[in-house]
Design a protein around this motif. Structure first.
Motif, PDB file in Angstrom:
ATOM      1  N   VAL A   1      -6.014   8.051  -5.726  1.00  0.00           N
ATOM      2  CA  VAL A   1      -7.411   8.184  -5.313  1.00  0.00           C
ATOM      3  C   VAL A   1      -8.004   6.829  -4.950  1.00  0.00           C
ATOM      4  O   VAL A   1      -8.718   6.685  -3.969  1.00  0.00           O
ATOM      5  CB  VAL A   1      -8.247   8.854  -6.431  1.00  0.00           C
ATOM      6  CG1 VAL A   1      -9.709   8.937  -6.044  1.00  0.00           C
ATOM      7  CG2 VAL A   1      -7.689  10.228  -6.764  1.00  0.00           C
ATOM      8  N   ASP A   2      -7.700   5.840  -5.758  1.00  0.00           N
ATOM      9  CA  ASP A   2      -8.228   4.492  -5.532  1.00  0.00           C
ATOM     10  C   ASP A   2      -7.363   3.522  -6.326  1.00  0.00           C
ATOM     11  O   ASP A   2      -6.647   3.924  -7.237  1.00  0.00           O
ATOM     12  CB  ASP A   2      -9.686   4.398  -5.992  1.00  0.00           C
ATOM     13  CG  ASP A   2     -10.381   3.148  -5.498  1.00  0.00           C
ATOM     14  OD1 ASP A   2      -9.849   2.465  -4.599  1.00  0.00           O
ATOM     15  OD2 ASP A   2     -11.475   2.821  -6.018  1.00  0.00           O
TER      16      ASP A   2
ATOM     17  N   GLU B   1       0.837  -1.210   0.000  1.00  0.00           N
ATOM     18  CA  GLU B   1       0.000   0.000   0.000  1.00  0.00           C
ATOM     19  C   GLU B   1       0.871   1.260   0.000  1.00  0.00           C
ATOM     20  O   GLU B   1       0.623   2.200  -0.758  1.00  0.00           O
ATOM     21  CB  GLU B   1      -0.944   0.002   1.202  1.00  0.00           C
ATOM     22  CG  GLU B   1      -1.949  -1.138   1.203  1.00  0.00           C
ATOM     23  CD  GLU B   1      -2.801  -1.202  -0.041  1.00  0.00           C
ATOM     24  OE1 GLU B   1      -3.278  -0.150  -0.526  1.00  0.00           O
ATOM     25  OE2 GLU B   1      -2.996  -2.316  -0.560  1.00  0.00           O
ATOM     26  N   LYS B   2       1.899   1.281   0.856  1.00  0.00           N
ATOM     27  CA  LYS B   2       2.788   2.444   0.924  1.00  0.00           C
ATOM     28  C   LYS B   2       3.537   2.636  -0.392  1.00  0.00           C
ATOM     29  O   LYS B   2       3.697   3.761  -0.868  1.00  0.00           O
ATOM     30  CB  LYS B   2       3.782   2.288   2.076  1.00  0.00           C
ATOM     31  CG  LYS B   2       3.173   2.517   3.434  1.00  0.00           C
ATOM     32  CD  LYS B   2       4.200   2.355   4.540  1.00  0.00           C
ATOM     33  CE  LYS B   2       3.551   2.562   5.889  1.00  0.00           C
ATOM     34  NZ  LYS B   2       4.506   2.357   6.982  1.00  0.00           N
ATOM     35  N   ARG B   3       3.993   1.539  -0.984  1.00  0.00           N
ATOM     36  CA  ARG B   3       4.760   1.645  -2.228  1.00  0.00           C
ATOM     37  C   ARG B   3       3.900   2.175  -3.369  1.00  0.00           C
ATOM     38  O   ARG B   3       4.369   2.984  -4.183  1.00  0.00           O
ATOM     39  CB  ARG B   3       5.360   0.279  -2.584  1.00  0.00           C
ATOM     40  CG  ARG B   3       6.258   0.327  -3.782  1.00  0.00           C
ATOM     41  CD  ARG B   3       7.510   1.188  -3.522  1.00  0.00           C
ATOM     42  NE  ARG B   3       8.270   1.309  -4.754  1.00  0.00           N
ATOM     43  CZ  ARG B   3       8.643   2.467  -5.305  1.00  0.00           C
ATOM     44  NH1 ARG B   3       8.396   3.609  -4.702  1.00  0.00           N
ATOM     45  NH2 ARG B   3       9.299   2.484  -6.432  1.00  0.00           N
ATOM     46  N   GLN B   4       2.660   1.757  -3.440  1.00  0.00           N
ATOM     47  CA  GLN B   4       1.769   2.259  -4.480  1.00  0.00           C
ATOM     48  C   GLN B   4       1.558   3.763  -4.328  1.00  0.00           C
ATOM     49  O   GLN B   4       1.547   4.507  -5.310  1.00  0.00           O
ATOM     50  CB  GLN B   4       0.421   1.522  -4.451  1.00  0.00           C
ATOM     51  CG  GLN B   4       0.535   0.088  -4.902  1.00  0.00           C
ATOM     52  CD  GLN B   4      -0.744  -0.682  -4.733  1.00  0.00           C
ATOM     53  OE1 GLN B   4      -1.280  -1.177  -5.699  1.00  0.00           O
ATOM     54  NE2 GLN B   4      -1.245  -0.791  -3.524  1.00  0.00           N
ATOM     55  N   GLN B   5       1.422   4.196  -3.089  1.00  0.00           N
ATOM     56  CA  GLN B   5       1.281   5.621  -2.800  1.00  0.00           C
ATOM     57  C   GLN B   5       2.526   6.381  -3.257  1.00  0.00           C
ATOM     58  O   GLN B   5       2.434   7.426  -3.887  1.00  0.00           O
ATOM     59  CB  GLN B   5       1.041   5.824  -1.300  1.00  0.00           C
ATOM     60  CG  GLN B   5       0.823   7.249  -0.882  1.00  0.00           C
ATOM     61  CD  GLN B   5      -0.501   7.799  -1.374  1.00  0.00           C
ATOM     62  OE1 GLN B   5      -1.494   7.098  -1.421  1.00  0.00           O
ATOM     63  NE2 GLN B   5      -0.512   9.056  -1.773  1.00  0.00           N
ATOM     64  N   GLN B   6       3.697   5.827  -2.937  1.00  0.00           N
ATOM     65  CA  GLN B   6       4.965   6.453  -3.323  1.00  0.00           C
ATOM     66  C   GLN B   6       5.097   6.544  -4.844  1.00  0.00           C
ATOM     67  O   GLN B   6       5.530   7.566  -5.377  1.00  0.00           O
ATOM     68  CB  GLN B   6       6.150   5.660  -2.764  1.00  0.00           C
ATOM     69  CG  GLN B   6       6.307   5.741  -1.276  1.00  0.00           C
ATOM     70  CD  GLN B   6       7.346   4.741  -0.754  1.00  0.00           C
ATOM     71  OE1 GLN B   6       7.732   3.793  -1.444  1.00  0.00           O
ATOM     72  NE2 GLN B   6       7.778   4.956   0.487  1.00  0.00           N
ATOM     73  N   ILE B   7       4.740   5.485  -5.537  1.00  0.00           N
ATOM     74  CA  ILE B   7       4.845   5.474  -6.999  1.00  0.00           C
ATOM     75  C   ILE B   7       3.961   6.556  -7.609  1.00  0.00           C
ATOM     76  O   ILE B   7       4.393   7.294  -8.503  1.00  0.00           O
ATOM     77  CB  ILE B   7       4.489   4.083  -7.563  1.00  0.00           C
ATOM     78  CG1 ILE B   7       5.587   3.079  -7.178  1.00  0.00           C
ATOM     79  CG2 ILE B   7       4.290   4.131  -9.079  1.00  0.00           C
ATOM     80  CD1 ILE B   7       5.218   1.632  -7.443  1.00  0.00           C
ATOM     81  N   ALA B   8       2.736   6.687  -7.112  1.00  0.00           N
ATOM     82  CA  ALA B   8       1.841   7.732  -7.612  1.00  0.00           C
ATOM     83  C   ALA B   8       2.445   9.107  -7.382  1.00  0.00           C
ATOM     84  O   ALA B   8       2.468   9.953  -8.291  1.00  0.00           O
ATOM     85  CB  ALA B   8       0.468   7.622  -6.938  1.00  0.00           C
TER      86      ALA B   8
END
Length: 148
Positions: free
Chosen positions: A124-125, A109-116
């Motif tokens: 957003v989702d 979850e954190k990595r996806q946030q970082q990539i965005a």
């Protein structure tokens, strides 16, 4: 039954017997199974309830529009439904058995946030689906069934 009636009212839906029965089936399966419209219909038939398949599809579509259920179209195009929950989770789909497993991983979850953010976006989702196969399996993707 009163909880289900209130849930339907809160979603802006009229309380009808088919809606209450379908919501009950979804609640019973919650966290254990993801159900197709056909699964719900078969459960109703097995219980002796006289609800048509078209009604099941219509009610599930109404539930989705009201935010009560989430529809997933995993590989194979077969729609399945689960009750909408506040806590996020991702899915693992076994290509051998068609089983669907839920998981949550804070690092992912954190990595996806970082990539965005690295690409200048606000996340957003998202939906993450891992398609897996048991080690040593010879099944090909197109041969594998999708099940609950």
């Amino acid at each position: 039954m009163n909880d289900q009636n209130q849930e339907l009212r809160n979603a802006g839906l009229k309380v009808t017997l088919p809606r209450v029965k379908i919501l009950h089936i979804l609640e019973e399966a919650s966290g254990v199974h993801h159900l197709s419209a056909e699964d719900v219909y078969k459960t109703l038939l097995d219980a002796g309830d006289d609800v048509g398949l078209a009604t099941v599809y219509r009610v599930l579509t109404q539930f989705e529009a009201a935010g009560l259920v989430t529809r997933h179209n995993f590989d194979g195009g077969h729609a399945i439904f689960e009750l909408t929950r506040e806590e996020h989770h991702d899915h693992i789909v076994c290509l051998d058995s068609g089983e669907i497993f839920e998981f949550y991983d804070e690092i992912i979850e954190k990595r996806q946030q970082q990539i965005a953010e690295e690409h200048g976006f606000e996340l957003v989702d998202h939906a993450l689906v891992l398609y897996v196969r048991r080690e040593g399996s010879k099944t090909t993707r197109q041969d594998a069934p999708i099940r609950k």
